[in-house]
Design an enzyme around this catalytic site. Structure first.
Site, PDB file in Angstrom:
ATOM      1  N   TYR A  95       0.795  -1.237   0.000  1.00 35.47           N
ATOM      2  CA  TYR A  95       0.000   0.000   0.000  1.00 35.47           C
ATOM      3  C   TYR A  95       0.827   1.287   0.000  1.00 35.47           C
ATOM      4  N   GLU A 137      -8.834  -6.878   4.025  1.00 33.40           N
ATOM      5  CA  GLU A 137      -8.085  -7.959   3.351  1.00 33.40           C
ATOM      6  C   GLU A 137      -7.459  -8.902   4.376  1.00 33.40           C
ATOM      7  N   TYR A 190     -14.854 -17.342  -7.416  1.00 27.60           N
ATOM      8  CA  TYR A 190     -13.788 -17.672  -8.366  1.00 27.60           C
ATOM      9  C   TYR A 190     -12.492 -17.969  -7.623  1.00 27.60           C
ATOM     10  N   ARG A 206      -4.783 -15.054 -13.461  1.00 28.72           N
ATOM     11  CA  ARG A 206      -6.126 -14.816 -14.012  1.00 28.72           C
ATOM     12  C   ARG A 206      -7.151 -15.449 -13.070  1.00 28.72           C
ATOM     13  N   GLN A 207      -8.380 -14.918 -13.128  1.00 27.16           N
ATOM     14  CA  GLN A 207      -9.455 -15.463 -12.292  1.00 27.16           C
ATOM     15  C   GLN A 207     -10.343 -16.394 -13.126  1.00 27.16           C
ATOM     16  N   GLY A 276     -19.773 -16.792 -19.710  1.00 27.75           N
ATOM     17  CA  GLY A 276     -20.347 -16.232 -18.485  1.00 27.75           C
ATOM     18  C   GLY A 276     -21.282 -17.182 -17.769  1.00 27.75           C
ATOM     19  N   PRO A 279     -20.282 -19.253 -13.426  1.00 28.79           N
ATOM     20  CA  PRO A 279     -20.748 -19.092 -12.037  1.00 28.79           C
ATOM     21  C   PRO A 279     -22.216 -19.461 -11.893  1.00 28.79           C
ATOM     22  N   PHE A 394     -18.546  -8.922 -13.855  1.00 27.75           N
ATOM     23  CA  PHE A 394     -17.769  -8.784 -15.092  1.00 27.75           C
ATOM     24  C   PHE A 394     -16.592  -9.744 -15.039  1.00 27.75           C
ATOM     25  N   PRO A 397     -11.899  -6.219 -14.946  1.00 28.94           N
ATOM     26  CA  PRO A 397     -12.113  -5.138 -13.987  1.00 28.94           C
ATOM     27  C   PRO A 397     -13.539  -4.609 -14.094  1.00 28.94           C
TER      28      PRO A 397
HETATM   29  C1  LIG Z   1     -14.180 -12.857 -11.562  1.00 28.28           C
HETATM   30  C2  LIG Z   1     -13.782 -13.434 -12.889  1.00 28.28           C
HETATM   31  C3  LIG Z   1     -14.214 -14.686 -13.242  1.00 28.28           C
HETATM   32  C4  LIG Z   1     -13.852 -15.224 -14.495  1.00 28.28           C
HETATM   33  N1  LIG Z   1     -14.305 -16.478 -14.829  1.00 28.28           N
HETATM   34  C5  LIG Z   1     -13.967 -17.004 -16.025  1.00 28.28           C
HETATM   35  C6  LIG Z   1     -14.418 -18.308 -16.405  1.00 28.28           C
HETATM   36  O1  LIG Z   1     -15.126 -18.986 -15.661  1.00 28.28           O
HETATM   37  N2  LIG Z   1     -14.019 -18.791 -17.618  1.00 28.28           N
HETATM   38  C7  LIG Z   1     -13.249 -18.065 -18.483  1.00 28.28           C
HETATM   39  O2  LIG Z   1     -12.915 -18.564 -19.553  1.00 28.28           O
HETATM   40  N3  LIG Z   1     -12.817 -16.824 -18.152  1.00 28.28           N
HETATM   41  C8  LIG Z   1     -13.147 -16.302 -16.935  1.00 28.28           C
HETATM   42  N4  LIG Z   1     -12.678 -15.042 -16.596  1.00 28.28           N
HETATM   43  C9  LIG Z   1     -11.784 -14.325 -17.538  1.00 28.28           C
HETATM   44  C10 LIG Z   1     -10.341 -14.780 -17.307  1.00 28.28           C
HETATM   45  O3  LIG Z   1      -9.889 -14.336 -16.044  1.00 28.28           O
HETATM   46  C11 LIG Z   1      -9.377 -14.226 -18.341  1.00 28.28           C
HETATM   47  O4  LIG Z   1      -9.543 -12.843 -18.433  1.00 28.28           O
HETATM   48  C12 LIG Z   1      -9.565 -14.860 -19.710  1.00 28.28           C
HETATM   49  O5  LIG Z   1      -9.325 -16.259 -19.636  1.00 28.28           O
HETATM   50  C13 LIG Z   1      -8.595 -14.250 -20.741  1.00 28.28           C
HETATM   51  O6  LIG Z   1      -7.288 -14.412 -20.273  1.00 28.28           O
HETATM   52  P1  LIG Z   1      -6.083 -14.665 -21.287  1.00 28.28           P
HETATM   53  O7  LIG Z   1      -4.828 -14.555 -20.496  1.00 28.28           O
HETATM   54  O8  LIG Z   1      -6.308 -15.863 -22.091  1.00 28.28           O
HETATM   55  O9  LIG Z   1      -6.214 -13.444 -22.258  1.00 28.28           O
HETATM   56  P2  LIG Z   1      -5.464 -12.052 -22.167  1.00 28.28           P
HETATM   57  O10 LIG Z   1      -4.058 -12.229 -22.596  1.00 28.28           O
HETATM   58  O11 LIG Z   1      -5.755 -11.468 -20.847  1.00 28.28           O
HETATM   59  O12 LIG Z   1      -6.268 -11.286 -23.301  1.00 28.28           O
HETATM   60  C14 LIG Z   1      -7.673 -11.020 -23.184  1.00 28.28           C
HETATM   61  C15 LIG Z   1      -8.242 -10.669 -24.545  1.00 28.28           C
HETATM   62  O13 LIG Z   1      -7.639  -9.483 -25.017  1.00 28.28           O
HETATM   63  C16 LIG Z   1      -7.060  -9.676 -26.307  1.00 28.28           C
HETATM   64  N5  LIG Z   1      -5.818  -8.879 -26.327  1.00 28.28           N
HETATM   65  C17 LIG Z   1      -4.596  -9.234 -25.861  1.00 28.28           C
HETATM   66  N6  LIG Z   1      -3.717  -8.220 -25.990  1.00 28.28           N
HETATM   67  C18 LIG Z   1      -4.386  -7.201 -26.546  1.00 28.28           C
HETATM   68  C19 LIG Z   1      -4.030  -5.870 -26.910  1.00 28.28           C
HETATM   69  N7  LIG Z   1      -2.811  -5.413 -26.770  1.00 28.28           N
HETATM   70  N8  LIG Z   1      -5.010  -5.088 -27.444  1.00 28.28           N
HETATM   71  C20 LIG Z   1      -6.249  -5.542 -27.625  1.00 28.28           C
HETATM   72  N9  LIG Z   1      -6.643  -6.797 -27.301  1.00 28.28           N
HETATM   73  C21 LIG Z   1      -5.730  -7.606 -26.758  1.00 28.28           C
HETATM   74  C22 LIG Z   1      -6.807 -11.154 -26.407  1.00 28.28           C
HETATM   75  O14 LIG Z   1      -6.843 -11.624 -27.736  1.00 28.28           O
HETATM   76  C23 LIG Z   1      -7.965 -11.731 -25.610  1.00 28.28           C
HETATM   77  O15 LIG Z   1      -9.120 -11.871 -26.388  1.00 28.28           O
HETATM   78  C24 LIG Z   1     -13.033 -14.485 -15.368  1.00 28.28           C
HETATM   79  C25 LIG Z   1     -12.579 -13.219 -14.972  1.00 28.28           C
HETATM   80  C26 LIG Z   1     -12.948 -12.692 -13.760  1.00 28.28           C
HETATM   81  C27 LIG Z   1     -12.440 -11.333 -13.363  1.00 28.28           C
HETATM   82  C1  HEM Z   2      -6.378   2.223  -1.819  1.00 30.63           C
HETATM   83  C2  HEM Z   2      -5.643   1.678  -2.765  1.00 30.63           C
HETATM   84  C3  HEM Z   2      -6.203   0.835  -3.887  1.00 30.63           C
HETATM   85  C4  HEM Z   2      -7.348   0.994  -4.606  1.00 30.63           C
HETATM   86  C5  HEM Z   2      -8.409   2.078  -4.480  1.00 30.63           C
HETATM   87  C6  HEM Z   2      -7.382  -0.097  -5.563  1.00 30.63           C
HETATM   88  C7  HEM Z   2      -8.394  -0.297  -6.500  1.00 30.63           C
HETATM   89  C8  HEM Z   2      -8.477  -1.372  -7.353  1.00 30.63           C
HETATM   90  C9  HEM Z   2      -9.553  -1.614  -8.275  1.00 30.63           C
HETATM   91  C10 HEM Z   2     -10.768  -0.718  -8.463  1.00 30.63           C
HETATM   92  C11 HEM Z   2      -9.292  -2.774  -8.922  1.00 30.63           C
HETATM   93  C12 HEM Z   2     -10.161  -3.451  -9.998  1.00 30.63           C
HETATM   94  C13 HEM Z   2     -11.068  -4.430  -9.311  1.00 30.63           C
HETATM   95  C14 HEM Z   2     -11.894  -5.215 -10.296  1.00 30.63           C
HETATM   96  O1  HEM Z   2     -11.359  -6.151 -10.890  1.00 30.63           O
HETATM   97  O2  HEM Z   2     -13.045  -4.904 -10.487  1.00 30.63           O
HETATM   98  C15 HEM Z   2      -8.053  -3.281  -8.406  1.00 30.63           C
HETATM   99  C16 HEM Z   2      -7.446  -4.434  -8.865  1.00 30.63           C
HETATM  100  C17 HEM Z   2      -6.147  -4.755  -8.550  1.00 30.63           C
HETATM  101  N1  HEM Z   2      -5.341  -4.148  -7.623  1.00 30.63           N
HETATM  102 FE1  HEM Z   2      -5.817  -2.555  -6.480  1.00 30.63          FE
HETATM  103  N2  HEM Z   2      -6.271  -0.874  -5.420  1.00 30.63           N
HETATM  104  C18 HEM Z   2      -5.526  -0.348  -4.403  1.00 30.63           C
HETATM  105  C19 HEM Z   2      -4.331  -0.827  -3.929  1.00 30.63           C
HETATM  106  C20 HEM Z   2      -3.622  -1.851  -4.515  1.00 30.63           C
HETATM  107  C21 HEM Z   2      -2.297  -2.273  -4.091  1.00 30.63           C
HETATM  108  C22 HEM Z   2      -1.528  -1.704  -2.908  1.00 30.63           C
HETATM  109  C23 HEM Z   2      -1.923  -3.278  -4.932  1.00 30.63           C
HETATM  110  C24 HEM Z   2      -0.619  -4.050  -4.945  1.00 30.63           C
HETATM  111  C25 HEM Z   2       0.418  -3.660  -5.546  1.00 30.63           C
HETATM  112  C26 HEM Z   2      -3.015  -3.499  -5.862  1.00 30.63           C
HETATM  113  C27 HEM Z   2      -3.023  -4.457  -6.863  1.00 30.63           C
HETATM  114  C28 HEM Z   2      -4.124  -4.760  -7.639  1.00 30.63           C
HETATM  115  C29 HEM Z   2      -4.132  -5.836  -8.634  1.00 30.63           C
HETATM  116  C30 HEM Z   2      -2.971  -6.754  -8.970  1.00 30.63           C
HETATM  117  C31 HEM Z   2      -5.407  -5.830  -9.199  1.00 30.63           C
HETATM  118  C32 HEM Z   2      -5.923  -6.721 -10.330  1.00 30.63           C
HETATM  119  C33 HEM Z   2      -5.520  -6.062 -11.616  1.00 30.63           C
HETATM  120  C34 HEM Z   2      -5.876  -6.853 -12.833  1.00 30.63           C
HETATM  121  O3  HEM Z   2      -5.969  -8.075 -12.743  1.00 30.63           O
HETATM  122  O4  HEM Z   2      -6.016  -6.248 -13.883  1.00 30.63           O
HETATM  123  N3  HEM Z   2      -4.005  -2.618  -5.585  1.00 30.63           N
HETATM  124  N4  HEM Z   2      -7.562  -2.413  -7.461  1.00 30.63           N
END
Ligand SMILES: Cc1cc2nc3c(=O)[nH]c(=O)nc-3n(C[C@H](O)[C@H](O)[C@H](O)COP(=O)(O)OP(=O)(O)OC[C@H]3O[C@@H](n4cnc5c(N)ncnc54)[C@H](O)[C@@H]3O)c2cc1C
Ligand code: HEM
Length: 405
Positions: A95, A137, A190, A206-207, A276, A279, A394, A397
């Site tokens: 933080y 957390e 997840y 990834r989630q 989607g 879940p 979603f 994010p």
């Molecule tokens: C809470 C949660 C639950 C989820 N549950 C599931 C699930 O049950 N099953 C599932 O399949 N997924 C799920 N997802 C989505 C999953 O986490 C990944 O985001 C997904 O599998 C894509 O990851 P990836 O690394 O393969 O693709 P990434 O490398 O993250 O790319 C994502 C997409 O962006 C495109 N892309 C890559 N680079 C660029 C760029 N530079 N510009 C534009 N486009 C680009 C890729 O072609 C791809 O289509 C979930 C996500 C969340 C947050």
């Molecule tokens: C008060 C401070 C912070 C705020 C307000 C904040 C806010 C957020 C928000 C809004 C998201 C997106 C959540 C979503 O998926 O919907 C997120 C994701 C995330 N945050 Fe923070 N965050 C904070 C601090 C931190 C810190 C200290 C770290 C560690 C370095 C961190 C690491 C991450 C990571 C790794 C993700 C997921 C990013 C991704 O997968 O794309 N955050 N945070």
């Protein structure tokens, strides 16, 4: 506690944050990764490239600024973010690093607007906001670690089975290597997987939603192979192409607040688009065992039968349980699909929902791609479904859903 003077400063800067928030958070991430490249192990770099994470962070900072004297109002949002942080492994010591770089980015972008008073007020406000996150957390880490078989951070799981569910989706059955009991989860939650991909400098996290019912001796995730765009998805392709049965992958404990409320008995509607459905399948399987008399309508939108995953499993439930109704919509049916007698074609619209649902006094759970999420939420808003009966997630994010004017 923040002084009244500082509360006023923070609130007066909220509009600038709304306007220039993404600029500030984009600069923040550039600084953060330049100064602390090890944090690239935590952050999803694709979300960064697409600007989704910058927007999510800017929205969160803006919401915190507006509500600085009543942070309890944004507690549900804080908890949702905290679930994601806990699942990925964000720690208390991260933080101050984030705070320092966020303030420096603010100073750089706002220039003369960032007076010493503004920066000092923001430093104090950040520390209050950060402490709220850290405390929540910590409770989540304790809860995940303390349940039977629980753990903190990531633990090795073996892929015991890989099952093709459709042309794009494959399920992975995961069991802990240490053979300890598997903690249960709430349907809709997840896990995060952390992949060390050969040749890549940083790990990829990834989630994935748990797609089967809780209380099994495995976790199941069902992953869509993202191969339609260039570059193709990193993790989903690695899982599909390189991970084999018998391999191990690090997994964090279940997290997330998009969960089925089994304390209610209102009729349920599950609406999914594409992958989607994961879940919602877990929720469906839970409700039919825990509340077998609760009315459920399961609606799934897919391109066609080739891309319709977990169809057999859902049909089996529908055949056995009278209280469950099932509708499928194909947007691009195949020739074979067109011969189906109960075929629905097109996309989900209000007119279609009103045709298949007798009324709107139900709890709606929905999940799917962005366009689907907006279309579904707008249809439900137009039908007068109140916010508290709309539950959604979603697969990236969190974004603001479009509102109907
Ligand atoms: C809470 C949660 C639950 C989820 N549950 C599931 C699930 O049950 N099953 C599932 O399949 N997924 C799920 N997802 C989505 C999953 O986490 C990944 O985001 C997904 O599998 C894509 O990851 P990836 O690394 O393969 O693709 P990434 O490398 O993250 O790319 C994502 C997409 O962006 C495109 N892309 C890559 N680079 C660029 C760029 N530079 N510009 C534009 N486009 C680009 C890729 O072609 C791809 O289509 C979930 C996500 C969340 C947050
Ligand atoms: C008060 C401070 C912070 C705020 C307000 C904040 C806010 C957020 C928000 C809004 C998201 C997106 C959540 C979503 O998926 O919907 C997120 C994701 C995330 N945050 Fe923070 N965050 C904070 C601090 C931190 C810190 C200290 C770290 C560690 C370095 C961190 C690491 C991450 C990571 C790794 C993700 C997921 C990013 C991704 O997968 O794309 N955050 N945070």
């Amino acid at each position: 506690m923040l002084s009244n003077e500082n509360i006023a400063i923070i609130k007066s800067t909220a509009p600038i944050l709304k306007d220039r928030g993404v600029e500030i958070t984009s600069r923040f991430y550039e600084r953060l990764f330049a100064n602390h490249p090890e944090l690239l192990n935590l952050f999803n770099q694709t979300n960064q490239k697409k600007g989704r994470q910058q927007t999510a962070l800017a929205n969160a900072v803006y919401a915190a600024a507006e509500n600085i004297d009543r942070l309890e109002e944004i507690l549900p949002v804080v908890k949702q973010i905290a679930h994601k942080h806990r699942s990925i492994g964000v720690q208390a010591e991260h933080y101050p690093v984030v705070g320092e770089n966020l303030l420096l980015a603010m100073k750089e972008v706002l220039g003369d607007g960032a007076t010493p008073e503004v920066l000092q007020a923001w430093e104090e406000a950040y520390s209050i906001i950060a402490n709220v996150f850290i405390e929540i957390e910590q409770d989540m880490y304790d809860e995940a670690a303390m349940q039977p078989g629980g753990w903190e951070g990531f633990k090795a799981f073996k892929v015991t089975r890989k099952e093709i569910e459709s042309d794009a989706i494959t399920s992975f059955y995961l069991e802990p290597i240490d053979k300890k009991p598997l903690p249960s989860f709430l349907p809709g939650q997840y896990i995060s997987v952390q992949l060390h991909i050969e040749g890549e400098a940083y790990t990829h996290v990834r989630q994935y939603s748990l797609s089967d019912a809780p209380h099994q001796d495995y976790y199941r995730i069902s992953v869509k192979q993202e191969s339609d765009h260039d570059p193709e998805g990193v993790v989903s392709n690695y899982l599909h192409k390189s991970i084999k049965e018998g391999d191990t992958i690090p997994v964090s404990a279940p997290a997330g607040d998009f969960v089925l409320d089994t304390s209610k008995d209102t009729p349920l509607v599950f609406i999914s688009g594409g992958v989607g459905l994961t879940p919602l399948v877990s929720m469906l399987k839970t409700v039919v065992t825990q509340q077998p008399n609760r009315e459920v309508t399961f609606i799934h939108a897919a391109r066609n039968s080739q891309l319709h995953a977990l169809k057999g499993e859902i049909n089996q439930i529908v055949k056995q349980i009278d209280s469950v109704k099932n509708y499928t919509l194909y947007s691009n049916p195949t020739e074979e699909d067109r011969k189906l007698k109960d075929l629905n074609t097109g996309y989900i619209t209000l007119e279609w929902l009103q045709k298949v649902l007798p009324h709107n006094q139900m709890d709606f759970y929905f999940c799917g791609p962005s366009g689907f999420m907006n279309a579904t939420s707008q249809a439900l808003q137009q039908w007068g479904v109140p916010e508290e009966r709309m539950h959604y997630e979603f697969f990236g994010p969190a974004k603001q859903l479009e509102t109907v004017h």
